[in-house]
Design a protein around this motif. Sequence first.
Motif, short mmCIF file in Angstrom:
data_model
loop_
_atom_site.label_atom_id
_atom_site.label_comp_id
_atom_site.label_asym_id
_atom_site.label_seq_id
_atom_site.Cartn_x
_atom_site.Cartn_y
_atom_site.Cartn_z
N ILE A 1 40.59 65.17 43.84
CA ILE A 1 40.65 66.52 44.43
C ILE A 1 39.52 67.38 43.86
O ILE A 1 38.82 68.08 44.60
N LEU A 2 39.30 67.31 42.56
CA LEU A 2 38.22 68.06 41.93
C LEU A 2 36.86 67.62 42.46
O LEU A 2 36.00 68.45 42.78
N ILE A 3 36.65 66.32 42.58
CA ILE A 3 35.39 65.80 43.10
C ILE A 3 35.16 66.29 44.53
O ILE A 3 34.05 66.67 44.90
N THR A 4 36.20 66.29 45.35
CA THR A 4 36.09 66.75 46.73
C THR A 4 35.73 68.23 46.79
O THR A 4 34.86 68.64 47.57
N ILE A 5 36.38 69.04 45.97
CA ILE A 5 36.10 70.48 45.96
C ILE A 5 34.66 70.75 45.52
O ILE A 5 33.95 71.55 46.13
N VAL A 6 34.20 70.06 44.49
CA VAL A 6 32.83 70.23 44.01
C VAL A 6 31.84 69.80 45.10
O VAL A 6 30.84 70.49 45.34
N ALA A 7 32.10 68.71 45.78
CA ALA A 7 31.21 68.23 46.84
C ALA A 7 31.13 69.23 47.99
O ALA A 7 30.05 69.48 48.54
N ILE A 8 32.25 69.82 48.36
CA ILE A 8 32.26 70.82 49.44
C ILE A 8 31.48 72.06 49.03
O ILE A 8 30.71 72.60 49.82
N LEU A 9 31.64 72.52 47.79
CA LEU A 9 30.90 73.68 47.32
C LEU A 9 29.40 73.42 47.29
O LEU A 9 28.60 74.28 47.66
N ILE A 10 29.00 72.23 46.87
CA ILE A 10 27.58 71.88 46.86
C ILE A 10 27.04 71.84 48.29
O ILE A 10 25.93 72.31 48.55
N GLU A 11 27.82 71.30 49.22
CA GLU A 11 27.40 71.25 50.62
C GLU A 11 27.19 72.66 51.17
O GLU A 11 26.19 72.93 51.84
N ILE A 12 28.10 73.56 50.87
CA ILE A 12 27.98 74.94 51.35
C ILE A 12 26.76 75.61 50.74
O ILE A 12 25.98 76.26 51.43
N LEU A 13 26.58 75.45 49.44
CA LEU A 13 25.50 76.12 48.75
C LEU A 13 24.13 75.60 49.18
O LEU A 13 23.23 76.38 49.48
N PHE A 14 23.95 74.30 49.24
CA PHE A 14 22.64 73.73 49.50
C PHE A 14 22.41 73.33 50.96
O PHE A 14 21.32 72.87 51.30
N GLY A 15 23.39 73.47 51.81
CA GLY A 15 23.23 73.11 53.22
C GLY A 15 23.43 74.28 54.16
O GLY A 15 22.52 74.67 54.89
N THR A 16 24.59 74.85 54.12
CA THR A 16 24.93 75.90 55.07
C THR A 16 24.19 77.20 54.79
O THR A 16 23.66 77.82 55.72
N TYR A 17 24.11 77.62 53.55
CA TYR A 17 23.46 78.89 53.22
C TYR A 17 21.99 78.93 53.64
O TYR A 17 21.58 79.87 54.32
N PRO A 18 21.17 77.92 53.31
CA PRO A 18 19.77 77.96 53.78
C PRO A 18 19.65 77.91 55.31
O PRO A 18 18.76 78.53 55.88
N ALA A 19 20.54 77.19 55.96
CA ALA A 19 20.50 77.12 57.41
C ALA A 19 20.82 78.47 58.03
O ALA A 19 20.19 78.87 59.02
N MET A 20 21.76 79.19 57.45
CA MET A 20 22.09 80.53 57.96
C MET A 20 20.92 81.49 57.76
O MET A 20 20.63 82.31 58.63
#
Length: 52
Positions: free
Chosen positions: A19-38
């Motif tokens: 669960i911790l690994i999944t949460i960290v992976a999702i946060l990294i995806e948001i930070l380094f993927g979604t934010y620059p795209a927006m």
Amino acid sequence: MEYSLAVPFQAAYTSDTFILITIVAILIEILFGTYPAMRAARLNPVEAIRRE
């Protein structure tokens, strides 16, 4: 010369670990993927190409 891959501890994988690994992976995806795209989506296309 021989190298040992043994670690001095026993790794334990629990449901909390996954669960911790999944949460960290999702946060990294948001930070380094979604934010620059927006940010890029807000740019004027002509200005963005001009800056390349």
